[in-house]
Scaffold this motif. Structure first.
Motif, PDB file in Angstrom:
ATOM      1  N   THR A  74       0.802  -1.102  -0.096  1.00  0.00           N
ATOM      2  CA  THR A  74      -0.199   0.023  -0.086  1.00  0.00           C
ATOM      3  C   THR A  74       0.907   1.405  -0.098  1.00  0.00           C
ATOM      4  O   THR A  74       0.349   2.331  -0.132  1.00  0.00           O
ATOM      5  CB  THR A  74      -0.840   0.096   1.373  1.00  0.00           C
ATOM      6  N   LYS A  75       1.968   1.184   0.015  1.00  0.00           N
ATOM      7  CA  LYS A  75       3.021   2.337   0.077  1.00  0.00           C
ATOM      8  C   LYS A  75       3.060   3.316  -1.001  1.00  0.00           C
ATOM      9  O   LYS A  75       3.462   4.108  -0.810  1.00  0.00           O
ATOM     10  CB  LYS A  75       4.491   1.890   0.571  1.00  0.00           C
TER      11      LYS A  75
ATOM     12  N   GLU B 169      -7.623   4.125   0.031  1.00  0.00           N
ATOM     13  CA  GLU B 169      -7.157   3.347   1.164  1.00  0.00           C
ATOM     14  C   GLU B 169      -6.128   4.176   2.004  1.00  0.00           C
ATOM     15  O   GLU B 169      -5.837   3.752   3.254  1.00  0.00           O
ATOM     16  CB  GLU B 169      -6.964   1.979   0.854  1.00  0.00           C
ATOM     17  N   ALA B 170      -5.255   4.964   1.576  1.00  0.00           N
ATOM     18  CA  ALA B 170      -4.239   5.404   2.226  1.00  0.00           C
ATOM     19  C   ALA B 170      -5.074   6.988   2.764  1.00  0.00           C
ATOM     20  O   ALA B 170      -4.110   7.778   3.083  1.00  0.00           O
ATOM     21  CB  ALA B 170      -3.079   5.814   1.328  1.00  0.00           C
ATOM     22  N   ILE B 171      -6.289   7.148   2.576  1.00  0.00           N
ATOM     23  CA  ILE B 171      -6.870   8.295   3.030  1.00  0.00           C
ATOM     24  C   ILE B 171      -7.830   8.289   4.260  1.00  0.00           C
ATOM     25  O   ILE B 171      -7.645   8.845   5.124  1.00  0.00           O
ATOM     26  CB  ILE B 171      -7.623   9.054   1.864  1.00  0.00           C
ATOM     27  N   HIS B 172      -8.781   7.291   4.027  1.00  0.00           N
ATOM     28  CA  HIS B 172      -9.656   6.916   5.143  1.00  0.00           C
ATOM     29  C   HIS B 172     -10.149   5.527   4.971  1.00  0.00           C
ATOM     30  O   HIS B 172      -9.576   4.875   4.079  1.00  0.00           O
ATOM     31  CB  HIS B 172     -10.925   7.781   5.119  1.00  0.00           C
ATOM     32  N   THR B 173     -10.778   4.931   5.745  1.00  0.00           N
ATOM     33  CA  THR B 173     -11.309   3.655   5.604  1.00  0.00           C
ATOM     34  C   THR B 173     -12.125   3.549   4.407  1.00  0.00           C
ATOM     35  O   THR B 173     -13.130   4.436   4.521  1.00  0.00           O
ATOM     36  CB  THR B 173     -12.104   3.212   6.845  1.00  0.00           C
TER      37      THR B 173
ATOM     38  N   VAL C  60       9.831  -3.438  11.624  1.00  0.00           N
ATOM     39  CA  VAL C  60       8.869  -3.147  12.967  1.00  0.00           C
ATOM     40  C   VAL C  60       9.569  -3.832  13.993  1.00  0.00           C
ATOM     41  O   VAL C  60       9.551  -5.018  13.969  1.00  0.00           O
ATOM     42  CB  VAL C  60       7.576  -3.493  12.632  1.00  0.00           C
TER      43      VAL C  60
ATOM     44  N   ARG D  58       8.996  -5.032  18.026  1.00  0.00           N
ATOM     45  CA  ARG D  58       8.039  -5.535  18.988  1.00  0.00           C
ATOM     46  C   ARG D  58       8.829  -6.146  20.108  1.00  0.00           C
ATOM     47  O   ARG D  58       9.256  -7.235  19.744  1.00  0.00           O
ATOM     48  CB  ARG D  58       6.984  -6.430  18.456  1.00  0.00           C
TER      49      ARG D  58
ATOM     50  N   ARG E 211       1.520  -3.278  21.841  1.00  0.00           N
ATOM     51  CA  ARG E 211       0.142  -2.713  22.103  1.00  0.00           C
ATOM     52  C   ARG E 211      -0.658  -3.936  22.295  1.00  0.00           C
ATOM     53  O   ARG E 211      -0.410  -5.318  21.804  1.00  0.00           O
ATOM     54  CB  ARG E 211      -0.380  -2.240  20.673  1.00  0.00           C
TER      55      ARG E 211
ATOM     56  N   VAL F 269       4.956   5.104   6.975  1.00  0.00           N
ATOM     57  CA  VAL F 269       5.627   5.755   5.950  1.00  0.00           C
ATOM     58  C   VAL F 269       6.258   7.157   5.864  1.00  0.00           C
ATOM     59  O   VAL F 269       7.141   7.628   6.029  1.00  0.00           O
ATOM     60  CB  VAL F 269       4.837   5.560   4.538  1.00  0.00           C
TER      61      VAL F 269
ATOM     62  N   VAL G 248      -3.887   7.256   8.288  1.00  0.00           N
ATOM     63  CA  VAL G 248      -5.081   6.587   7.729  1.00  0.00           C
ATOM     64  C   VAL G 248      -6.078   6.998   8.837  1.00  0.00           C
ATOM     65  O   VAL G 248      -5.694   6.677   9.975  1.00  0.00           O
ATOM     66  CB  VAL G 248      -4.866   5.195   7.549  1.00  0.00           C
ATOM     67  N   THR G 249      -7.110   7.320   8.619  1.00  0.00           N
ATOM     68  CA  THR G 249      -8.552   7.658   9.548  1.00  0.00           C
ATOM     69  C   THR G 249      -9.585   6.967   9.371  1.00  0.00           C
ATOM     70  O   THR G 249      -9.932   6.611   8.037  1.00  0.00           O
ATOM     71  CB  THR G 249      -8.608   9.264   9.232  1.00  0.00           C
TER      72      THR G 249
ATOM     73  N   ARG H 265      -2.979  14.426   5.062  1.00  0.00           N
ATOM     74  CA  ARG H 265      -3.941  15.288   4.934  1.00  0.00           C
ATOM     75  C   ARG H 265      -3.803  16.470   5.845  1.00  0.00           C
ATOM     76  O   ARG H 265      -4.722  17.215   6.230  1.00  0.00           O
ATOM     77  CB  ARG H 265      -5.309  14.767   5.547  1.00  0.00           C
TER      78      ARG H 265
END
Lengths: 167, 250
Positions: free
Chosen positions: A22-23, A58-62, A132, A134, A140, B118, B173-174, B207
């Motif tokens: 998705t990058k 998809e990189a903006i909102h759900t 990443v 952990r 989390r 990212v 992402v929101t 954004r």
């Protein structure tokens, strides 16, 4: 393409799942839709079994319902029209795709050697996977992790093990 | 002088826009008409529903071209950029060395449930973004990248423990405005813990705008295309200025 084909050739009988990165997604949903189409083509050409659809926004909102519908239509269109396209294509021996696949395989082997040397938990903590980190004693959801008591008993696990199937 | 501008389709001031949306109705001729009327209620003229089709049982999707009569005066609009006075890495290091006299402690994280690192990685990681080195590369910054899905409480605790000078919160992402909720939670918790004035508080995301950051109680906001050196120079200049003014710090 190189990575997808590599996985297909190493595991010819496995039900492979392909997830486009998705990058590359930006706020430009039109370009994103085009990129997703190319991932769809890569997936169908290399015989992936399970495909995670990329979607506009998809990189903006759900993603909204309409975005999801566009994504599915995109996948359906390409996966049906190009269903046998990959069968017609032979990769050039020693070409860029083949060399890239060799590079990926070699670095994968090197990574596994490192993990074997340092242990899985240490490797996860050292961010060897996807950059990443952990920690074994944090992260989390850690507050929801408990040590098993001495009299811990899970009746379902016994039945499951008796069935002889992996979890 | 005012300079009114409106959307440009293929002729100046034709006001052409495209929009798309979903309606929770089965598709029919009447659904197309409903979409057309809805766009009319939004204030659009010459509404053309160029595509209308069912996407699921009980849902239809529409693509519309229409005309707006609205225009804005671009010369009267101010959107101050926090990255306006970017310096080079060497200049920033020199400024910190001279005016702060010690390394600046920086911490960054993707807050809330966001796992999209990212943006924050582009700013913090050694290799940087578009040939512009990240903050880890700077000699005069001590940089901590706490990664993704960091709880606001944990970030504040880390900030107090390490006496962080500049705090970078990122969200890409929101879902239904969760980014705003999380950003606000961070600035409010820093206030509640009485350490807000000790940090240069910065938020970022594709954004994000500097205007919005101000509304959320942040010192600066950086959006898409931001270079690490823009963030670094904002931190360096802001902190140096605060120290010059003798404002309370850690």
């Amino acid at each position: 393409m190189a990575q997808a084909q590599l996985a297909r050739e190493i595991f010819p009988d496995a039900p492979l799942k392909y997830m486009p990165p998705t990058k590359h997604m930006t706020g430009d949903i039109f370009k994103g839709h085009l990129i997703d189409a190319m991932f769809n083509l890569t997936s169908v050409m290399t015989g992936q079994n399970i495909h995670l659809c990329g979607m506009p926004t998809e990189a903006i909102h759900t993603p909204f319902l309409g975005d999801r519908a566009l994504s599915l239509e995109n996948a359906r269109y390409i996966m049906s029209t190009a269903r046998h396209f990959g069968d017609e294509i032979a990769l050039r021996p020693g070409g860029i795709i083949e060399r890239r696949a060799h590079d990926v395989l070699a670095s994968c082997e090197a990574l596994l050697d490192r993990v074997a040397a340092m242990g899985l938990m240490a490797a996860i903590e050292a961010a060897l996977f996807a950059d990443v980190s952990r920690a074994p004693g944090g992260g989390r959801g850690f507050e929801g992790v408990f040590e098993r008591a001495a009299d811990y008993w899970n009746p379902f696990e016994e039945r499951r093990l008796a069935l002889g199937r992996p979890g | 002088m005012t300079k009114l501008v409106g959307p440009f389709g293929d002729t100046r001031d034709d006001g052409k826009v495209q929009l798309s949306f979903t309606l929770p109705v089965d598709w029919s001729e009447a659904a197309d008409e409903a979409a057309r009327q809805l766009a009319g209620k939004m204030g659009f003229r010459d509404v053309q529903v160029v595509e209308g089709r069912p996407i699921a049982s009980g849902f239809s999707f529409f693509v519309i071209y229409a005309t707006t009569t609205q225009a804005v005066d671009v010369d009267g609009i101010v959107a101050p950029s926090a990255g306006a006075h970017a310096m080079s890495m060497e200049e920033i290091d020199a400024l910190v060395h001279e005016r702060v006299g010690r390394k600046i402690r920086v911490a960054g994280a993707c807050i809330g449930t966001d796992a999209h690192t990212v943006g924050i990685d582009a700013i913090l990681n050694m290799k940087g973004y578009k040939g512009d080195y990240g903050l880890e590369r700077y000699h005069e910054f001590e940089t901590h990248n706490l990664g993704s899905q960091v709880a606001v409480e944990e970030l504040v605790r880390f900030t107090k423990e390490r006496r962080i000078d500049a705090l970078l919160a990122s969200q890409a992402v929101t879902q239904k405005g969760s980014d705003i909720t999380n950003f606000t939670a961070l600035s409010e918790l820093l206030e509640a813990e009485n350490v807000r004035d000790n940090v240069v508080l910065i938020c970022g995301g594709p954004r994000m705008t500097n205007l919005l950051a101000g509304e959320l109680g942040y010192d600066a906001g950086f959006g898409r295309g931001t270079l690490p050196s823009q963030v670094a120079s904002f931190i360096a200049v802001t902190l140096a200025e605060r120290l010059r003014q003798g404002r309370p710090h850690w």
